[in-house]
Enzyme design. Sequence first.
Site, PDB file in Angstrom:
ATOM      1  N   SER A 147       0.835  -1.200   0.000  1.00  9.64           N
ATOM      2  CA  SER A 147       0.000   0.000   0.000  1.00  9.64           C
ATOM      3  C   SER A 147       0.868   1.247   0.000  1.00  9.64           C
ATOM      4  CB  SER A 147      -0.875  -0.018   1.261  1.00  9.64           C
ATOM      5  OG  SER A 147      -1.473   1.240   1.475  1.00  9.64           O
TER       6      SER A 147
ATOM      7  N   TYR B 237      -2.181  -1.240  10.979  1.00  9.36           N
ATOM      8  CA  TYR B 237      -2.405  -1.809   9.638  1.00  9.36           C
ATOM      9  C   TYR B 237      -1.242  -1.476   8.717  1.00  9.36           C
ATOM     10  CZ  TYR B 237      -3.898  -1.909   4.776  1.00  9.36           C
ATOM     11  OH  TYR B 237      -3.928  -2.123   3.413  1.00  9.36           O
TER      12      TYR B 237
ATOM     13  N   LYS C 156       1.870  -3.863   6.732  1.00 14.92           N
ATOM     14  CA  LYS C 156       2.248  -3.855   5.306  1.00 14.92           C
ATOM     15  C   LYS C 156       3.750  -3.631   5.167  1.00 14.92           C
ATOM     16  CE  LYS C 156      -1.538  -4.831   3.674  1.00 14.92           C
ATOM     17  NZ  LYS C 156      -1.766  -5.985   2.828  1.00 14.92           N
TER      18      LYS C 156
HETATM   19  P1  NAD Z   1     -10.882  -7.471   1.171  1.00 14.81           P
HETATM   20  O1  NAD Z   1     -11.096  -7.490   2.639  1.00 14.81           O
HETATM   21  O2  NAD Z   1     -12.039  -7.250   0.276  1.00 14.81           O
HETATM   22  O3  NAD Z   1     -10.163  -8.830   0.721  1.00 14.81           O
HETATM   23  C1  NAD Z   1      -9.316  -9.568   1.577  1.00 14.81           C
HETATM   24  C2  NAD Z   1      -9.753 -11.031   1.512  1.00 14.81           C
HETATM   25  O4  NAD Z   1      -8.885 -11.797   2.326  1.00 14.81           O
HETATM   26  C3  NAD Z   1     -11.178 -11.248   2.009  1.00 14.81           C
HETATM   27  O5  NAD Z   1     -11.884 -12.039   1.075  1.00 14.81           O
HETATM   28  C4  NAD Z   1     -10.985 -11.987   3.332  1.00 14.81           C
HETATM   29  O6  NAD Z   1     -12.054 -12.851   3.603  1.00 14.81           O
HETATM   30  C5  NAD Z   1      -9.671 -12.702   3.092  1.00 14.81           C
HETATM   31  N1  NAD Z   1      -8.884 -13.002   4.306  1.00 14.81           N
HETATM   32  C6  NAD Z   1      -8.560 -12.144   5.303  1.00 14.81           C
HETATM   33  N2  NAD Z   1      -7.816 -12.776   6.220  1.00 14.81           N
HETATM   34  C7  NAD Z   1      -7.660 -14.060   5.790  1.00 14.81           C
HETATM   35  C8  NAD Z   1      -6.990 -15.194   6.310  1.00 14.81           C
HETATM   36  N3  NAD Z   1      -6.349 -15.150   7.471  1.00 14.81           N
HETATM   37  N4  NAD Z   1      -7.016 -16.335   5.597  1.00 14.81           N
HETATM   38  C9  NAD Z   1      -7.686 -16.402   4.423  1.00 14.81           C
HETATM   39  N5  NAD Z   1      -8.352 -15.353   3.887  1.00 14.81           N
HETATM   40  C10 NAD Z   1      -8.336 -14.195   4.574  1.00 14.81           C
HETATM   41  O7  NAD Z   1      -9.738  -6.390   0.889  1.00 14.81           O
HETATM   42  P2  NAD Z   1      -9.222  -5.770  -0.497  1.00 14.81           P
HETATM   43  O8  NAD Z   1      -9.637  -4.344  -0.543  1.00 14.81           O
HETATM   44  O9  NAD Z   1      -9.567  -6.674  -1.617  1.00 14.81           O
HETATM   45  O10 NAD Z   1      -7.664  -5.789  -0.230  1.00 14.81           O
HETATM   46  C11 NAD Z   1      -6.851  -6.885  -0.618  1.00 14.81           C
HETATM   47  C12 NAD Z   1      -5.440  -6.667  -0.148  1.00 14.81           C
HETATM   48  O11 NAD Z   1      -4.963  -5.417  -0.673  1.00 14.81           O
HETATM   49  C13 NAD Z   1      -5.309  -6.556   1.371  1.00 14.81           C
HETATM   50  O12 NAD Z   1      -4.102  -7.171   1.767  1.00 14.81           O
HETATM   51  C14 NAD Z   1      -5.238  -5.061   1.607  1.00 14.81           C
HETATM   52  O13 NAD Z   1      -4.530  -4.744   2.781  1.00 14.81           O
HETATM   53  C15 NAD Z   1      -4.478  -4.608   0.374  1.00 14.81           C
HETATM   54  N6  NAD Z   1      -4.732  -3.190   0.044  1.00 14.81           N
HETATM   55  C16 NAD Z   1      -6.021  -2.766  -0.155  1.00 14.81           C
HETATM   56  C17 NAD Z   1      -6.259  -1.430  -0.453  1.00 14.81           C
HETATM   57  C18 NAD Z   1      -7.670  -0.928  -0.665  1.00 14.81           C
HETATM   58  O14 NAD Z   1      -7.854   0.280  -0.747  1.00 14.81           O
HETATM   59  N7  NAD Z   1      -8.677  -1.766  -0.783  1.00 14.81           N
HETATM   60  C19 NAD Z   1      -5.191  -0.535  -0.557  1.00 14.81           C
HETATM   61  C20 NAD Z   1      -3.891  -1.004  -0.362  1.00 14.81           C
HETATM   62  C21 NAD Z   1      -3.668  -2.361  -0.063  1.00 14.81           C
HETATM   63  C1  UD1 Z   2      -7.156   4.704   3.629  1.00 19.31           C
HETATM   64  C2  UD1 Z   2      -6.186   4.316   4.698  1.00 19.31           C
HETATM   65  C3  UD1 Z   2      -4.994   3.619   4.065  1.00 19.31           C
HETATM   66  C4  UD1 Z   2      -5.476   2.414   3.276  1.00 19.31           C
HETATM   67  C5  UD1 Z   2      -6.528   2.869   2.266  1.00 19.31           C
HETATM   68  C6  UD1 Z   2      -7.141   1.702   1.573  1.00 19.31           C
HETATM   69  C7  UD1 Z   2      -6.494   5.938   6.524  1.00 19.31           C
HETATM   70  C8  UD1 Z   2      -5.868   7.055   7.282  1.00 19.31           C
HETATM   71  N1  UD1 Z   2      -5.782   5.478   5.461  1.00 19.31           N
HETATM   72  O1  UD1 Z   2      -6.515   5.579   2.717  1.00 19.31           O
HETATM   73  O2  UD1 Z   2      -4.080   3.202   5.070  1.00 19.31           O
HETATM   74  O3  UD1 Z   2      -4.394   1.793   2.602  1.00 19.31           O
HETATM   75  O4  UD1 Z   2      -7.575   3.580   2.925  1.00 19.31           O
HETATM   76  O5  UD1 Z   2      -7.900   0.925   2.436  1.00 19.31           O
HETATM   77  O6  UD1 Z   2      -7.554   5.455   6.840  1.00 19.31           O
HETATM   78  N2  UD1 Z   2     -12.698  11.009   3.253  1.00 19.31           N
HETATM   79  C9  UD1 Z   2     -13.738  11.864   3.564  1.00 19.31           C
HETATM   80  N3  UD1 Z   2     -14.900  11.316   4.047  1.00 19.31           N
HETATM   81  C10 UD1 Z   2     -15.074   9.969   4.217  1.00 19.31           C
HETATM   82  C11 UD1 Z   2     -13.996   9.103   3.885  1.00 19.31           C
HETATM   83  C12 UD1 Z   2     -12.821   9.664   3.416  1.00 19.31           C
HETATM   84  O7  UD1 Z   2     -13.620  13.078   3.408  1.00 19.31           O
HETATM   85  O8  UD1 Z   2     -16.141   9.542   4.673  1.00 19.31           O
HETATM   86  C13 UD1 Z   2     -11.460  11.592   2.678  1.00 19.31           C
HETATM   87  C14 UD1 Z   2     -10.198  11.297   3.473  1.00 19.31           C
HETATM   88  O9  UD1 Z   2      -9.982  12.277   4.450  1.00 19.31           O
HETATM   89  C15 UD1 Z   2      -9.144  11.295   2.365  1.00 19.31           C
HETATM   90  C16 UD1 Z   2      -9.909  10.785   1.122  1.00 19.31           C
HETATM   91  O10 UD1 Z   2     -11.283  11.000   1.410  1.00 19.31           O
HETATM   92  O11 UD1 Z   2      -8.716  12.610   2.090  1.00 19.31           O
HETATM   93  C17 UD1 Z   2      -9.685   9.316   0.848  1.00 19.31           C
HETATM   94  O12 UD1 Z   2      -9.970   8.562   2.019  1.00 19.31           O
HETATM   95  P1  UD1 Z   2     -10.024   6.960   2.012  1.00 19.31           P
HETATM   96  O13 UD1 Z   2     -10.880   6.496   0.903  1.00 19.31           O
HETATM   97  O14 UD1 Z   2     -10.371   6.506   3.391  1.00 19.31           O
HETATM   98  O15 UD1 Z   2      -8.519   6.537   1.644  1.00 19.31           O
HETATM   99  P2  UD1 Z   2      -7.142   6.953   2.337  1.00 19.31           P
HETATM  100  O16 UD1 Z   2      -7.340   7.716   3.584  1.00 19.31           O
HETATM  101  O17 UD1 Z   2      -6.265   7.556   1.303  1.00 19.31           O
END
Ligand code: NAD
Ligand code: UD1
Length: 343
Positions: free
Chosen positions: A129, A154, A158
């Site tokens: 991330s 969290y 990572k």
């Molecule tokens: P998500 O929660 O939708 O998907 C994660 C999946 O992993 C889920 O299906 C959950 O059931 C499964 N899981 C969790 N723990 C497990 C375990 N111990 N064993 C087996 N399965 C397990 O999340 P996502 O948004 O699809 O994110 C996927 C990955 O990307 C995560 O590692 C997350 O940290 C990373 N990531 C997500 C974002 C984002 O904005 N969504 C941003 C940066 C990194």
């Molecule tokens: C967040 C997480 C980041 C994670 C990512 C994906 C925090 C501080 N960071 O990123 O670690 O990797 O999600 O899961 O939580 N915002 C609003 N109103 C809302 C929600 C968000 O104004 O209800 C604003 C936030 O202040 C930010 C932007 O929207 O400026 C994006 O927020 P968000 O979607 O939560 O992502 P990040 O904060 O970038």
Amino acid sequence: MRGGIMHVLVTGGAGYIGSHTVVALQEAGHDVLVYDNFCNSSRIVLDRIEQITGRIVDFIEGDIRDRQKMDALFAEHDIDAVIHFAGLKAVAESVEKPYEYYDNNVGGTLSLLDAMRTAGCTNIIFSSSATVYGNPAKLPITEDFPKGAPANPYGRTKSMIEDILIDIQAADPAYNVVLLRYFNPIGAHESGLIGEAPQGRPNNLMPYITQVAVGALPELGVFGDDYDTPDGTGVRDYIHVVDLARGHVAALQAVEDGCGLGIYNLGTGNGTSVLELIDAFEAATGQKVPYTIQPRRPGDVDALYADCSKAQAELGWTAVCDIERMCADAWRWQQANPHGYEA
Ligand code: NAD
Ligand code: UD1
């Protein structure tokens, strides 16, 4: 491996990014095995993927911390590479339950890595991330920026997992390790069949916007309008989840080519403020999104956006979807599935 077709284990493949990546992998011809404990996802997603690709999705229900199950999986399947999404991802929850986050994310990854080592599988792509950069000194962010201090447990999981994978690859050059640092994935598959289905009140901006637009929540809170950005609201690099999914297929090719260690930002390179995203959503969908300005959310930074030229040069990958497309696809998914998968 047969003629560029790889057998890929996708941990967390039922989740938001995992499900879109399974579609992209199947469409590229790869064979996929999903491993998920469904702690944050629904089994229905597997049927939806099959509807999109016309291919069966092989899956095993299990936890990455279950070593016996992991060993059995690797003994029974000839896995060429692992794409590792499984983990917990809610920032605020990680502050309240740090043990659960270190156990599931770091402990789970160690369990997976040990099972891979036992089986002789040395190829892994990891979901990292932009949070690992902390609050960067300048923008856009390139991969050679020093890692920062993530603001929460969290983010620290990572960063730790990145370090573990870097050390393992350095100790044994047979390993191919790709760390993908996602910026802000939003949007959904254009079919409207799969998308982001957060449990409870969403933490992230786009699912909050779509739930306000569909009438499930009364209004959006904009967290701060006094940031050091052009309109005062936070700026992020939103990337369409389908572009992100294609990035994993490109990374898989790098793994097949014997890349060693690769670290890549996956974003668009464009910064969009909260107010700009609301405007784009309203323009793309015709839906009004009522909002009020609220105090800053602890841990938020002014602006984060990526320089993605390394992924373009080395993986041949670039994001193609614009912000309007991200909004339109997120809205199509939300309208068709107002209560997520379980409706
Ligand atoms: P998500 O929660 O939708 O998907 C994660 C999946 O992993 C889920 O299906 C959950 O059931 C499964 N899981 C969790 N723990 C497990 C375990 N111990 N064993 C087996 N399965 C397990 O999340 P996502 O948004 O699809 O994110 C996927 C990955 O990307 C995560 O590692 C997350 O940290 C990373 N990531 C997500 C974002 C984002 O904005 N969504 C941003 C940066 C990194
Ligand atoms: C967040 C997480 C980041 C994670 C990512 C994906 C925090 C501080 N960071 O990123 O670690 O990797 O999600 O899961 O939580 N915002 C609003 N109103 C809302 C929600 C968000 O104004 O209800 C604003 C936030 O202040 C930010 C932007 O929207 O400026 C994006 O927020 P968000 O979607 O939560 O992502 P990040 O904060 O970038």
